[in-house]
Design a protein around this motif. Structure first.
Motif, PDB file in Angstrom:
ATOM      1  N   UNK A   1      51.204  18.093  50.118  1.00  0.00           N
ATOM      2  CA  UNK A   1      52.251  17.441  50.927  1.00  0.00           C
ATOM      3  C   UNK A   1      52.571  18.259  52.175  1.00  0.00           C
ATOM      4  N   UNK A   2      52.625  19.560  52.035  1.00  0.00           N
ATOM      5  CA  UNK A   2      52.930  20.414  53.192  1.00  0.00           C
ATOM      6  C   UNK A   2      51.790  20.386  54.206  1.00  0.00           C
ATOM      7  N   UNK A   3      50.563  20.334  53.719  1.00  0.00           N
ATOM      8  CA  UNK A   3      49.426  20.202  54.634  1.00  0.00           C
ATOM      9  C   UNK A   3      49.497  18.859  55.364  1.00  0.00           C
ATOM     10  N   UNK A   4      49.893  17.815  54.642  1.00  0.00           N
ATOM     11  CA  UNK A   4      50.019  16.486  55.259  1.00  0.00           C
ATOM     12  C   UNK A   4      51.057  16.482  56.367  1.00  0.00           C
ATOM     13  N   UNK A   5      52.118  17.225  56.171  1.00  0.00           N
ATOM     14  CA  UNK A   5      53.154  17.307  57.205  1.00  0.00           C
ATOM     15  C   UNK A   5      52.642  17.964  58.479  1.00  0.00           C
ATOM     16  N   UNK A   6      51.581  18.750  58.328  1.00  0.00           N
ATOM     17  CA  UNK A   6      50.945  19.361  59.498  1.00  0.00           C
ATOM     18  C   UNK A   6      49.810  18.490  60.049  1.00  0.00           C
ATOM     19  N   UNK A   7      49.680  17.275  59.463  1.00  0.00           N
ATOM     20  CA  UNK A   7      48.671  16.341  59.940  1.00  0.00           C
ATOM     21  C   UNK A   7      47.308  16.518  59.308  1.00  0.00           C
ATOM     22  N   UNK A   8      47.234  17.300  58.222  1.00  0.00           N
ATOM     23  CA  UNK A   8      45.951  17.608  57.590  1.00  0.00           C
ATOM     24  C   UNK A   8      45.841  16.866  56.262  1.00  0.00           C
ATOM     25  N   UNK A   9      44.847  16.008  56.140  1.00  0.00           N
ATOM     26  CA  UNK A   9      44.650  15.228  54.920  1.00  0.00           C
ATOM     27  C   UNK A   9      43.812  16.029  53.923  1.00  0.00           C
ATOM     28  N   UNK A  10      44.376  16.236  52.725  1.00  0.00           N
ATOM     29  CA  UNK A  10      43.651  16.904  51.637  1.00  0.00           C
ATOM     30  C   UNK A  10      43.487  15.914  50.485  1.00  0.00           C
ATOM     31  N   UNK A  11      42.738  16.315  49.478  1.00  0.00           N
ATOM     32  CA  UNK A  11      42.460  15.428  48.363  1.00  0.00           C
ATOM     33  C   UNK A  11      42.308  16.255  47.100  1.00  0.00           C
ATOM     34  N   UNK A  12      42.064  15.584  45.972  1.00  0.00           N
ATOM     35  CA  UNK A  12      41.825  16.259  44.696  1.00  0.00           C
ATOM     36  C   UNK A  12      40.563  15.668  44.074  1.00  0.00           C
ATOM     37  N   UNK A  13      39.638  16.540  43.683  1.00  0.00           N
ATOM     38  CA  UNK A  13      38.383  16.115  43.028  1.00  0.00           C
ATOM     39  C   UNK A  13      38.173  16.983  41.790  1.00  0.00           C
ATOM     40  N   UNK A  14      38.426  16.428  40.621  1.00  0.00           N
ATOM     41  CA  UNK A  14      38.827  15.066  40.283  1.00  0.00           C
ATOM     42  C   UNK A  14      39.950  15.117  39.270  1.00  0.00           C
ATOM     43  N   UNK A  15      40.649  14.005  39.136  1.00  0.00           N
ATOM     44  CA  UNK A  15      41.505  13.801  37.985  1.00  0.00           C
ATOM     45  C   UNK A  15      40.572  13.449  36.833  1.00  0.00           C
ATOM     46  N   UNK A  16      40.497  14.274  35.792  1.00  0.00           N
ATOM     47  CA  UNK A  16      39.512  14.037  34.724  1.00  0.00           C
ATOM     48  C   UNK A  16      39.631  12.642  34.116  1.00  0.00           C
ATOM     49  N   UNK A  17      38.504  12.081  33.720  1.00  0.00           N
ATOM     50  CA  UNK A  17      38.470  10.711  33.200  1.00  0.00           C
ATOM     51  C   UNK A  17      39.441  10.487  32.038  1.00  0.00           C
ATOM     52  N   UNK A  18      39.600  11.428  31.081  1.00  0.00           N
ATOM     53  CA  UNK A  18      40.504  11.169  29.956  1.00  0.00           C
ATOM     54  C   UNK A  18      41.968  11.002  30.360  1.00  0.00           C
ATOM     55  N   UNK A  19      42.321  11.298  31.611  1.00  0.00           N
ATOM     56  CA  UNK A  19      43.689  11.126  32.080  1.00  0.00           C
ATOM     57  C   UNK A  19      43.955   9.723  32.606  1.00  0.00           C
ATOM     58  N   UNK A  20      42.900   8.927  32.773  1.00  0.00           N
ATOM     59  CA  UNK A  20      43.043   7.582  33.315  1.00  0.00           C
ATOM     60  C   UNK A  20      43.247   6.555  32.199  1.00  0.00           C
ATOM     61  N   UNK A  21      43.995   5.517  32.515  1.00  0.00           N
ATOM     62  CA  UNK A  21      44.350   4.493  31.527  1.00  0.00           C
ATOM     63  C   UNK A  21      43.127   3.902  30.834  1.00  0.00           C
ATOM     64  N   UNK A  22      42.099   3.558  31.598  1.00  0.00           N
ATOM     65  CA  UNK A  22      40.918   2.916  31.019  1.00  0.00           C
ATOM     66  C   UNK A  22      40.273   3.784  29.947  1.00  0.00           C
ATOM     67  N   UNK A  23      40.237   5.082  30.171  1.00  0.00           N
ATOM     68  CA  UNK A  23      39.577   5.987  29.235  1.00  0.00           C
ATOM     69  C   UNK A  23      40.493   6.344  28.063  1.00  0.00           C
ATOM     70  N   UNK A  24      41.793   6.335  28.315  1.00  0.00           N
ATOM     71  CA  UNK A  24      42.732   6.481  27.192  1.00  0.00           C
ATOM     72  C   UNK A  24      42.562   5.320  26.223  1.00  0.00           C
ATOM     73  N   UNK A  25      42.365   4.114  26.780  1.00  0.00           N
ATOM     74  CA  UNK A  25      42.185   2.927  25.928  1.00  0.00           C
ATOM     75  C   UNK A  25      40.891   3.014  25.119  1.00  0.00           C
ATOM     76  N   UNK A  26      39.921   3.772  25.640  1.00  0.00           N
ATOM     77  CA  UNK A  26      38.663   3.962  24.919  1.00  0.00           C
ATOM     78  C   UNK A  26      38.763   5.072  23.875  1.00  0.00           C
ATOM     79  N   UNK A  27      39.934   5.709  23.814  1.00  0.00           N
ATOM     80  CA  UNK A  27      40.173   6.720  22.781  1.00  0.00           C
ATOM     81  C   UNK A  27      40.064   8.159  23.237  1.00  0.00           C
ATOM     82  N   UNK A  28      39.890   8.395  24.527  1.00  0.00           N
ATOM     83  CA  UNK A  28      39.786   9.768  25.018  1.00  0.00           C
ATOM     84  C   UNK A  28      41.168  10.369  25.263  1.00  0.00           C
ATOM     85  N   UNK A  29      41.282  11.671  25.039  1.00  0.00           N
ATOM     86  CA  UNK A  29      42.541  12.394  25.245  1.00  0.00           C
ATOM     87  C   UNK A  29      42.258  13.668  26.013  1.00  0.00           C
ATOM     88  N   UNK A  30      43.043  13.943  27.031  1.00  0.00           N
ATOM     89  CA  UNK A  30      42.811  15.120  27.871  1.00  0.00           C
ATOM     90  C   UNK A  30      42.973  16.414  27.084  1.00  0.00           C
TER      91      UNK A  30
END
Length: 405
Positions: A333-362
């Motif tokens: 967020x602080x980088x964004x305030x300086x006009x710099x776009x950052x990202x995250x690679x990756x949010x692990x698959x077991x944290x996503x709803x679709x994979x939780x429904x398949x039985x995965x747990x982080x």
């Protein structure tokens, strides 16, 4: 620097050369799959060192069709990493097979190879390793594992029988132009699927390519023809073939899919291929400058260039020592305030709803979670100016230093 800049995360690098290629495609009167797509296939195959290549509308389509050519389906298992984008795993579900997720190694983005070996069963038909950020996986280790496990393998079809073991099917979405032990990705794994999405090093706006190594006893042209059928409704002739005089008639071999690449997309790719060596070199220079700037802070950066491999330099992933997820989000967020776009690679698959429904747990993937918790990806693209690179460095150094104890 006192002047605030706007630094995008990963815009496409397209210009007059791409515009010219698209214009020529439009003027040619041929805009769907045709001569430009076929030419791009030949250029990519030549670039990576394979005999053939198929260009489709996404890396996802390439990976799914590879599974289908291999005859992978219900009752089978396919192994991939928990630390990746959904496309690495969703294709397994598409063909009706069971997704098996493996944690990363500690302090690494690669799968835990010991855990991977232990996970291979009599139902395992393929492994999908992921070249995160453009860094090729340890394919020598992967091939050693599947060779050791050959006695568990039972083939589903003639192609699997010719391979004679679990297939290594690289998710090379990030790694066009990378190499390991002097061999190009695309010609290391049995099958490799590349992405040409808008944010990738080489783009066709949307698109992808599938390459494969020559398999003893298997005709590469037969694989190519099967992929063509699967990607175009099972139609025995593509539109280009049907335009030949007296050649209108075709057959529908199977009720299959529609995921071909257009010549407009291929036109962009042809222009990009001409520029690609210079694009890779610019990425390398930016990465080396980032490495030089952040190493003294103790910030971990994904190693892109070693004696064993050369990365395609697709993403600049960092890990800030000692911080939690909320601190990571504050930094972004602080980088964004300086006009710099950052990202995250990756949010692990077991944290996503679709994979939780398949039985995965982080909770079952502690190393992947630890990678995610303090990961921040910085802007890395060939549109960055030297001034922008220094602006990113200055701000990241200043902000991150407040969180490192």
């Amino acid at each position: 620097m006192d002047v605030r800049m706007n630094v995008s995360f990963s815009p496409p690098d397209v210009g007059e050369e791409e515009i010219q290629e698209i214009s020529e495609a439009l003027r040619s009167g041929w805009i769907t799959t045709g001569p430009r797509t076929k030419l791009l296939e030949k250029k990519i195959a030549s670039y990576v060192g394979t005999e053939m290549c198929v260009c489709l509308n996404s890396q996802t389509a390439c990976a799914e069709l590879a599974l289908r050519v291999l005859g992978v389906g219900e009752g089978d298992e396919v192994i991939t990493s928990a630390y990746t984008y959904t496309a690495s795993a969703s294709v397994i579900d598409h063909v009706g097979a069971k997704i098996v997720l493996i944690d990363t190694q500690k302090n690494s983005l690669e799968m835990d190879y010991d855990a991977l070996e232990a996970a291979i069963t009599t139902e395992t038909k393929a492994i999908i390793p992921v070249d995160v950020g453009g860094v090729p996986c340890d394919y020598n280790r992967l091939f050693e594992i599947v060779e050791r496990k050959k006695e568990l393998f039972t083939p589903n079809n003639e192609l699997q029988r010719a391979i004679g073991r679990v297939t290594i099917m690289a998710d090379a979405a990030h790694s066009l132009g990378a190499s390991r032990y002097g061999k190009m990705t695309g010609n290391i794994a049995d099958f490799s699927s590349f992405s040409f999405h808008a944010v990738k090093n080489l783009t066709t706006a949307e698109g992808g390519a599938l390459t494969w190594r020559t398999i003893k006893g298997v005709d590469n042209l037969e694989i190519y023809k099967k992929l063509q059928l699967l990607s175009l409704h099972g139609q025995s002739k593509d539109a280009l073939a049907k335009t030949q005089l007296g050649s209108w008639e075709y057959d529908i071999i199977g009720t299959w899919y529609k995921c071909n690449m257009t010549d407009i997309a291929a036109a962009i790719g042809l222009a990009q291929m001409k520029r690609y060596p210079k694009l890779l070199e610019k990425r390398r220079k930016i990465i080396l400058r980032y490495d030089e700037a952040f190493a003294p802070l103790g910030v971990w950066g994904l190693p892109h260039y070693t004696d064993e491999y050369t990365s395609s330099g697709h993403l600049y992933l960092t890990r800030v020592p000692g911080i939690k997820g909320e601190h990571r989000n504050d930094i972004i967020s602080r980088m964004a305030k300086q006009g710099i776009a950052c990202n995250v690679h990756y949010k692990p698959l077991p944290m996503h709803t679709a994979y939780k429904k398949l039985g995965f747990s982080i909770e079952d993937y502690p190393n992947a979670y630890a990678q995610f918790e303090n990961e921040i990806s910085l802007p890395l693209h060939t549109g960055l100016t030297g001034e922008q690179v220094e602006y990113v460095i200055e701000n990241y150094q200043k902000i991150v230093s407040e969180y490192i104890r």
